[in-house]
Design an enzyme around this catalytic site. Structure first.
Site, PDB file in Angstrom:
ATOM      1  N   LYS A  22     -17.187  29.113 -16.001  1.00 49.60           N
ATOM      2  CA  LYS A  22     -17.810  30.044 -15.428  1.00 49.60           C
ATOM      3  C   LYS A  22     -19.358  29.446 -14.586  1.00 49.60           C
ATOM      4  CE  LYS A  22     -20.505  33.159 -17.337  1.00 49.60           C
ATOM      5  NZ  LYS A  22     -21.905  33.495 -17.309  1.00 49.60           N
ATOM      6  N   ARG A 123     -35.712  37.227 -18.353  1.00 48.08           N
ATOM      7  CA  ARG A 123     -35.046  35.857 -18.232  1.00 48.08           C
ATOM      8  C   ARG A 123     -36.004  35.684 -16.986  1.00 48.08           C
ATOM      9  NH1 ARG A 123     -29.552  35.710 -19.094  1.00 48.08           N
ATOM     10  NH2 ARG A 123     -29.531  33.409 -18.243  1.00 48.08           N
ATOM     11  N   VAL A 125     -38.007  33.520 -13.947  1.00 52.83           N
ATOM     12  CA  VAL A 125     -37.741  32.458 -12.807  1.00 52.83           C
ATOM     13  C   VAL A 125     -38.812  31.595 -12.246  1.00 52.83           C
ATOM     14  CG1 VAL A 125     -35.651  33.604 -12.114  1.00 52.83           C
ATOM     15  CG2 VAL A 125     -37.724  34.433 -11.219  1.00 52.83           C
ATOM     16  N   ASP A 126     -39.888  31.792 -13.147  1.00 52.26           N
ATOM     17  CA  ASP A 126     -40.948  31.126 -12.677  1.00 52.26           C
ATOM     18  C   ASP A 126     -40.797  29.607 -12.393  1.00 52.26           C
ATOM     19  OD1 ASP A 126     -40.730  31.048 -15.717  1.00 52.26           O
ATOM     20  OD2 ASP A 126     -42.558  30.041 -15.945  1.00 52.26           O
ATOM     21  N   LEU A 127     -40.098  29.204 -13.057  1.00 58.63           N
ATOM     22  CA  LEU A 127     -39.852  27.710 -12.714  1.00 58.63           C
ATOM     23  C   LEU A 127     -39.045  27.473 -11.436  1.00 58.63           C
ATOM     24  CD1 LEU A 127     -38.739  26.178 -16.321  1.00 58.63           C
ATOM     25  CD2 LEU A 127     -40.847  25.884 -15.221  1.00 58.63           C
ATOM     26  N   ARG A 404     -16.824  39.348 -17.573  1.00 54.99           N
ATOM     27  CA  ARG A 404     -17.630  38.551 -16.667  1.00 54.99           C
ATOM     28  C   ARG A 404     -17.459  37.064 -17.286  1.00 54.99           C
ATOM     29  NH1 ARG A 404     -23.970  39.585 -17.113  1.00 54.99           N
ATOM     30  NH2 ARG A 404     -23.581  37.745 -15.754  1.00 54.99           N
TER      31      ARG A 404
END
Ligand code: EPZ
Length: 432
Positions: A22, A123, A125-127, A404
């Protein structure tokens, strides 16, 4: 809504076949957006996340021909004309955020919804965002969307250090950098097999990458990339899950064959810990042969980024430890609060206590079947594993979480000896 009903006690005899990965299929699908011709992918698992991401990609005008049962997908981004990924879809599946790098790289602009958190907490996502800025993108946040653009219509390229190293950010920045005007360097890049296989696909499309599989990934932007046919790799987390299933529910001394997986994708930390439990592991050319021991030995582990012990096998390992004669602890260092499965396991009689970012486990207690609630993908499968070795019947509710990431799990396990079936139920009416 569906649940899985597991009746414990039947031995897992195998064999079990491992589906496509996945977490590799999703970046491979993203890479297809970087070219304007047909890209055919094979060994694509038939999972809910794949179907969701296909819909995200179709919003851009990209044509997708998907044959789920044949594990094939052909994507043609020649008709891509909309640089957008909507909230309604991105919120369902975090990896949709790869659209930021793919659309910035291909179109020089992108409007992508922030992915939000997940069951076990934030979670960030700044990077991802800082990495795009380092390549020359301007980024605005507008009503929950990241609105990105390359001022001159094409990214310049640049240098960025990931702290901490991040699978998703490495993939996202590489998607954008591949078609940038100049060169880029990603320091402290992720080296998971998912990332390496994705980089190999970019290279097959004509991207100029050096340092694949190392912590310094160098990318020289090119003007265009070519369509390619590419095969996805097998799912390492599904493989590790089945290895643990065999160890806890196989017949001592009787080998269980796991077909199609790649043991080297699991990393030495997992393989070493697994062997230290006393379980036999033979790596053959097309299968991994697992032989359960008479008695499992407790082995404490700490999750790390690759090649450390995978965080995606942390919940499953806890069940293995619960079957050992002795005490152990599992330290989660990647996602400190990834323990939503523990309260459900405690209801089954598993003696596991959370202390900070560690779980202390007292093995050897009997496990009782009961109703348990899935909360996220890997927590769900740990509840199925517990049900396989529990006394009585376990109803694992809300298995949409499981769907999922595990293809036809109940069919595979049932064919391998486990007493398990999928049952539709009404959450508000069903007493069970
Ligand atoms: C990937 O998630 C996987 N998902 C996860 O698998 C897996 O648990 C994770 O890598 C770690 O191996 C996919 O590949 C689709 P990260 P990702 O960015 O990319 C921090 C599953 O069960 N971080 O490598 O989101 C982050 O908080 C899923 O299949 C930042 O601080 O993980 C974490 O502590 C669950 N800022 C660490 O980095 C950022 O911008 C590693 O996360 C990004 C990440």
């Amino acid at each position: 809504m569906d649940k899985l009903v597991v009746r414990g006690g039947n031995p897992l005899t195998g064999p079990l076949t491992v589906s496509g990965s996945k977490n590799t299929a999703l970046p491979l699908m993203s890479a297809a957006l970087l070219t304007d011709g047909p890209v055919s992918l094979t060994n694509i698992p038939d999972l809910k996340d794949i179907h969701t991401f296909r819909r995200v990609i179709e919003v851009t005008g990209t044509e997708v021909e998907h044959l789920p049962h044949e594990h094939r997908m052909t994507l043609n981004a020649g008709t891509l004309d909309r640089a957008e990924a909507p909230y309604e879809l991105v919120k369902r599946m975090r990896a949709s955020f790869y659209m930021l790098g793919a659309l910035l790289g291909r179109m020089g602009k992108a409007r992508v919804s922030l992915p939000g958190g997940c069951a076990w907490g934030p979670r960030p996502v700044d990077l991802h965002i800082e990495g795009m800025k380092a390549l020359g993108a301007t980024i605005d946040l507008d009503q929950g969307y990241v609105v990105a653009s390359a001022p001159s219509g094409r990214l310049d390229g640049g240098r960025f250090t990931l702290e901490p190293s991040s699978v998703g950010a490495t993939i996202n920045i590489a998607l954008a950098a591949s078609l940038a005007r100049g060169g880029s360097v990603i320091e402290n890049a992720a080296i998971e097999p998912d990332v390496v296989h994705f980089c190999e696909m970019l290279q097959a499309m004509g991207a100029k990458l050096d340092g694949i599989g190392t912590r310094t990934l160098e990318i020289q932007g090119v003007d265009s990339l070519s369509p390619v046919d590419f095969q996805n790799c097998p799912d390492r987390i599904e493989l590790g899950t089945y290895m643990i299933a065999a160890a806890i529910s196989g017949i001592p001394g009787k080998p269980v064959d796991l077909i199609g997986g790649r043991a080297d994708h699991l990393g030495d930390a997992f393989l070493d810990a697994f062997r230290r439990t006393g379980t036999g592991v033979e790596i053959l050319h097309d299968r991994i042969r697992v032989t359960p021991p008479e008695e499992l030995r407790p082995v404490s582990v700490r999750t790390e980024i690759y090649p450390g012990f995978p965080t995606d096998l942390q919940a499953q390992w806890t069940i293995l430890m619960a079957r050992c004669a002795g005490n152990s602890k599992v330290h989660e260092s990647v996602y400190p609060d990834r323990f939503k499965h523990i309260p459900e396991l405690q209801r089954m009689g598993v003696n596991a206590i959370i202390v900070g970012d560690e779980v202390m486990i007292e093995g050897g207690k009997s496990i009782q079947g009961t109703n348990v609630m899935s909360t996220d993908l890997r927590a769900s499968v740990s509840l199925v594993l517990a049900g396989m070795v529990a006394e009585g019947e376990t109803h694992v509710l809300r298995v949409y979480h499981l769907d999922r990431g595990y293809e036809r799990l109940e069919e595979k396990l049932s064919a391998a000896g486990v007493d398990i079936e999928r049952v539709r139920y009404d959450e508000w009416a069903d007493p069970n």
